[in-house]
Design an enzyme around this catalytic site. Structure first.
Site, short mmCIF file in Angstrom:
data_model
loop_
_atom_site.label_atom_id
_atom_site.label_comp_id
_atom_site.label_asym_id
_atom_site.label_seq_id
_atom_site.Cartn_x
_atom_site.Cartn_y
_atom_site.Cartn_z
N TYR A 83 0.66 -1.20 0.34
CA TYR A 83 0.49 0.33 0.41
C TYR A 83 1.09 1.71 -0.07
O TYR A 83 2.09 1.37 0.37
CB TYR A 83 -0.57 -0.33 1.50
CG TYR A 83 -1.63 -1.04 1.37
CD1 TYR A 83 -3.30 -0.91 0.58
CD2 TYR A 83 -2.24 -1.67 1.96
CE1 TYR A 83 -4.46 -1.33 0.58
CE2 TYR A 83 -3.10 -2.53 2.94
CZ TYR A 83 -4.18 -2.43 1.75
OH TYR A 83 -5.65 -3.60 1.39
N GLU A 129 -5.18 -1.00 8.43
CA GLU A 129 -5.16 -0.91 10.12
C GLU A 129 -4.40 0.09 10.14
O GLU A 129 -2.92 -0.18 11.35
CB GLU A 129 -4.10 -2.65 10.63
CG GLU A 129 -5.28 -3.81 11.03
CD GLU A 129 -5.59 -4.41 9.76
OE1 GLU A 129 -6.83 -4.12 9.29
OE2 GLU A 129 -4.99 -4.90 9.28
N ASN A 187 -10.35 0.29 -1.90
CA ASN A 187 -9.72 -0.77 -1.18
C ASN A 187 -10.99 -0.86 -0.43
O ASN A 187 -11.54 -0.55 -0.13
CB ASN A 187 -8.71 -0.19 -0.76
CG ASN A 187 -8.04 -1.84 0.16
OD1 ASN A 187 -7.48 -2.69 -0.18
ND2 ASN A 187 -8.11 -1.59 1.58
N GLU A 188 -11.10 -2.38 -1.23
CA GLU A 188 -12.45 -3.19 -0.46
C GLU A 188 -13.47 -2.05 -0.58
O GLU A 188 -14.27 -1.97 0.08
CB GLU A 188 -11.94 -3.52 1.03
CG GLU A 188 -11.04 -4.19 0.72
CD GLU A 188 -10.85 -5.13 2.11
OE1 GLU A 188 -11.34 -4.85 3.40
OE2 GLU A 188 -10.29 -6.38 2.30
N GLU A 268 -5.48 -10.51 -1.22
CA GLU A 268 -5.41 -10.87 0.35
C GLU A 268 -5.65 -12.06 0.68
O GLU A 268 -6.75 -12.17 1.21
CB GLU A 268 -5.51 -9.52 1.26
CG GLU A 268 -6.07 -8.20 0.97
CD GLU A 268 -6.19 -7.60 1.57
OE1 GLU A 268 -6.96 -7.60 2.41
OE2 GLU A 268 -5.64 -6.06 1.23
N TYR A 333 1.08 -9.91 12.86
CA TYR A 333 0.49 -10.58 11.94
C TYR A 333 -0.09 -12.49 12.17
O TYR A 333 -0.22 -12.94 11.02
CB TYR A 333 0.23 -9.70 10.59
CG TYR A 333 -0.59 -9.52 9.67
CD1 TYR A 333 -1.79 -8.71 10.11
CD2 TYR A 333 -1.47 -10.86 9.31
CE1 TYR A 333 -2.90 -8.98 9.48
CE2 TYR A 333 -3.22 -10.81 8.35
CZ TYR A 333 -3.70 -9.57 8.82
OH TYR A 333 -4.80 -9.50 8.04
#
Ligand SMILES: *[C@@H]1O[C@H](CO)[C@@H](O)[C@H](O)[C@H]1NC(C)=O
Ligand SMILES: *[C@@H]1O[C@H](CO)[C@@H](O)[C@H](O)[C@H]1NC(C)=O
Ligand SMILES: *[C@@H]1O[C@H](CO)[C@@H](O)[C@H](O)[C@H]1NC(C)=O
Ligand SMILES: *[C@@H]1O[C@H](CO)[C@@H](O)[C@H](O)[C@H]1NC(C)=O
Ligand SMILES: *[C@@H]1O[C@H](CO)[C@@H](O)[C@H](O)[C@H]1NC(C)=O
Ligand SMILES: *[C@@H]1O[C@H](CO)[C@@H](O)[C@H](O)[C@H]1NC(C)=O
Ligand SMILES: *[C@@H]1O[C@H](CO)[C@@H](O)[C@H](O)[C@H]1NC(C)=O
Ligand SMILES: *[C@@H]1O[C@H](CO)[C@@H](O)[C@H](O)[C@H]1NC(C)=O
Ligand SMILES: *[C@@H]1O[C@H](CO)[C@@H](O)[C@H](O)[C@H]1NC(C)=O
Ligand SMILES: *[C@@H]1O[C@H](CO)[C@@H](O)[C@H](O)[C@H]1NC(C)=O
EC number: 3.2.1.23
Length: 655
Positions: A83, A129, A187-188, A268, A333
């Protein structure tokens, strides 16, 4: 360099290979496109699928970019995905940061040098996030702004930003000799309430204008019909994202409903998951992940592993979910490479799966970097925030009848102190913020006596006691802006009026605190003078709370041990909640009283062997020091991270 050579060679060889009989095609041309007949990508005319991994350059120090990229290459990936967070690059309107840790062009060139392709996701909204999903907080200066829509002020700011970023990306596109094969738009978007196709069309036009007609633009949405409805647009190739929980066949069928032809792509594929303070550490089992990856690759699909290395939310960059629940500093993560870049079992298992389908480079994999336990460091209390206001707020405070937000006082991160006086004598009087009015946490004191905390999610009033005219201080902490959903327009500070026994408090003196600059320069200079802590401001408190205060200490790298400095982790046994810097580098938030994260990653490049390394801690609630001996304040530098302390779902540690 290498690729330039390859290009020159291919230019020279092109006529030889092609001959004049097929003279219509120019094989030296770098192309990346979709073969709709055969449901695949074509790279330079050849069938291609990518096996990519996500790495966020903004979560890994530049010092380690090459190490991490090389480890990704050695895992068998042929591409990386990143990103671009707008707020990381444009901290104030029209003021841009693209150097050092912000040098996204250098990062992309480094990937290119290592032979990795790049999938670019420049937003402008990125979720991730990350604070406000990557949107700059200054957009909230227009209070009624509708983010991620055709709101004209939003579009004007986006247009200006894309006009700065995308021209830098254009020479790095695959067809222009660079590594960027595809570029994601938004994005989404299908999970956002606005469903504004004019906004998506606006973005598409601006991306085309700046990047040209040859680049492959795509969208990503959750693999549910409803998400794809508002997230996709003709001319943007629709891809999906999903993790290990579901049914790969069904998930790809969802993509097929929008893209009946073309390559299957999971943009993703979740190798792990995010954490929240006070909630158990998230993990995804390696075997389940490996078998899902096998399943995806066996269909010939292209995939991006999100994350391949998560990294760190340094400073104040973490985001939050709603109902308000912020993410911790670590963005480990549970990815194949740990937060500190270490090779994990997951890494080797995934590499084996990839090896079943594609060539994986041979040769040594860069090892995990060694970690060093420098040991305990004694801290001494320097000054409370209140006693340091002249240093923290050199520009002086702002007066306002009613409270102003962080954005209104043009401070976007960290802390703002709100001060007023008690209008009358108060004993057990109820200080109350209606409508969730404190974003996100206020440390309350009256005449230097701590009273407790007002919290965003709680509607519980605070009992305060003091005489008329006494100073009421609220140090308000921004704990990270919401990064997902309808409420990313997350203003910080006192966002409602406060009431004392139901009458509104007025006549505020508001101190925006420039903590970063103070820690880097003024606070250090002041330590030199040995100002220390001799006055009553420094006294401890018998209650649960102490006044928010700075603590400092230092440690030297031992001599005679080869290869120091090395990475380490800082542990806060006995401390409660706060922020920590080493040599002025803001490592992030600590909150061992919540967990699950107990240690913070300290990369070696911020340490020095030539002088003592300075630690500055801003403890907001309660330090482990007794009233009499500040020497009992210690932090410890250890060689193993703890990010998974058990936590119950209520955020209370099991005994
Ligand atoms: C082939 O493509 C290269 C790179 O785009 C270009 O420089 C060259 O002029 C092209 N040659 C022909 C014959 O079209
Ligand atoms: C997965 O989804 C496909 C398509 O909807 C379905 O035919 C199949 O039965 C599902 N598999 C499982 C294990 O549920
Ligand atoms: C707050 O004050 C009220 C009286 O005004 C009292 O009933 C209550 O118990 C107090 N709460 C706490 C936590 O001290
Ligand atoms: C506040 O209320 C609590 C609980 O009723 C009581 O114990 C305490 O003494 C009161 N404090 C003051 C200052 O009145
Ligand atoms: C606020 O209300 C409490 C409880 O009714 C009372 O004890 C206190 O004196 C009031 N304070 C003020 C300032 O009116
Ligand atoms: C935030 O945005 C949502 C959606 O546009 C809106 O309903 C809400 O009122 C906004 N909140 C604030 C505080 O402006
Ligand atoms: C505070 O109250 C005043 C008077 O009712 C009102 O004008 C103002 O908008 C309120 N401020 C906030 C932040 O709610
Ligand atoms: C607030 O300030 C104004 C102007 O200085 C003054 O008239 C007013 O009395 C003050 N209000 C309070 C509650 O102190
Ligand atoms: C630590 O602080 C001291 C005193 O201000 C300073 O002399 C020294 O250079 C600092 N060390 C580093 C590594 O910045
Ligand atoms: C480093 O810490 C020691 C105590 O551990 C202290 O005596 C010394 O003054 C500190 N040095 C600097 C440069 O702050």
């Amino acid at each position: 360099m290498i690729s330039a050579l390859v290009r020159i060679l291919s230019l020279l060889l092109a006529p030889l290979l092609l001959g004049s009989a097929h003279g219509l095609r120019n094989v030296s041309r770098r192309t990346f496109e979709i073969d709709y007949n055969k449901d695949r990508f074509l790279k330079d005319g050849q069938p291609f699928r990518y096996i990519s991994g996500s790495i966020h350059y903004f979560r890994v120090p530049r010092f380690y970019w090459k190490d991490r990229l090389l480890k990704m290459k050695m895992a068998g990936l042929n591409a990386i995905q990143t990103y671009v967070p707008w707020n990381f690059h444009e901290p104030q309107p029209g003021q841009y940061q693209f150097s050092e840790d912000h040098d996204v062009e250098y990062f992309i060139k480094l990937a290119h040098e290592l032979g990795l392709l790049v999938i670019l996701r420049p937003g402008p909204y990125i979720c991730a996030e990350w604070d406000m999903g990557g949107l700059p907080a200054w957009l909230l200066e227009k209070e009624s702004i509708v983010l991620r829509s055709s709101d004209p002020d939003y579009l004007a700011a986006v247009d200006k930003w894309l006009g700065v970023l995308l021209p830098k990306m254009r020479p790095l596109l695959y067809q222009n000799g660079g590594p960027i094969i595809t570029v994601q738009v938004e994005n989404e978007y299908g999970s956002y309430f606005a469903c504004d196709f004019n906004y998506m069309r606006f973005l598409q036009k601006r991306f085309r204008y700046h990047l040209g007609n040859d680049v492959l633009l795509f969208t990503t949405d959750g693999a549910l019909k409803n998400f794809l409805k508002c997230g996709t647009l003709q001319g943007l190739y629709a891809t999906v994202d999903f993790g290990t929980g579901g049914n790969v066949t069904a998930d790809f069928q969802t993509q097929r409903k929008v893209e009946p032809k073309g390559p299957l792509v999971n943009s993703e594929f979740y190798t792990g998951w995010l954490d929240h303070w006070g909630k158990p550490h998230s993990t995804v089992e390696t075997e389940v992940l490996a078998s899902s990856l096998y399943d995806i690759l066996a269909r010939g699909a292209s995939v991006n592993l999100y994350m391949f290395i998560g990294g760190t939310n340094f400073a104040y960059w973490n985001g939050a979910n709603t109902p308000y629940s912020p993410q911790p500093t670590s963005y480990d993560y549970d990815a194949p490479l740990s937060e500190a870049g270490d090779l994990t079992e997951k890494y080797f298992v995934l590499r084996k799966v990839i090896q079943m389908f594609e060539d994986v480079p041979e040769g040594p994999i860069p090892p995990s970097t060694p970690k060093f336990a420098y040991g305990k460091v004694a801290l001494k209390k320097l000054k409370t925030v209140e006693a340091a206001l002249d240093i923290l707020c050199p520009g002086g405070p702002i007066e306002s009848l009613y409270p102003l937000t962080f954005t209104q006082v043009k401070q976007y991160f960290g802390f703002v102190l709100y001060r007023t006086t008690l209008p009358q004598d108060c004993s057990n009087s109820s200080l109350y913020a209606p409508k969730d009015g404190v974003h996100d946490r206020a440390y309350v004191s009256v005449n230097g006596v701590p009273q407790g905390i007002l919290e965003r999610n709680s509607m519980i009033p605070l009992n305060i006691t003091g005489k008329a005219g006494a100073t009421l201080d609220l140090l308000v902490e921004n704990m990270g802006r919401v990064n997902y959903g309808s409420y990313i327009n997350d203003s910080k500070g006192l966002v409602s009026n406060l009431t004392l026994n139901s009458s509104i408090l007025t006549n505020w003196t508001i101190f925006p605190l420039d903590t970063e600059d103070a820690v880097r320069s003024r606070l250090g200079a002041w330590g030199d003078q040995g100002a220390g802590c001799h006055n009553k401001d420094c006294a401890g408190s018998s209650s649960n709370y102490m006044l928010p205060a700075f603590y400092v200490g230092n440690f030297s790298i031992p001599s005679g041990i080869p290869d120091l400095p090395q990475d380490t982790f800082i542990q806060f046994s006995g401390w409660t909640k706060g922020q920590v810097w080493i040599n002025g580098f803001n490592l992030g938030r600590y909150w061992p009283a919540q967990g699950p994260q107990m240690t913070l990653f300290v990369p070696q490049h911020i340490l020095t062997t030539s002088a003592p390394n300075n630690i500055t801690v801003l403890e907001l609630e309660h330090a482990p020091c007794s009233t009499h001996g500040w020497e009992t304040c210690t932090v410890e530098l250890v060689d193993k991270p703890i990010i998974n302390r058990p936590v119950t779902h209520d955020g209370v540690f099991p005994q």
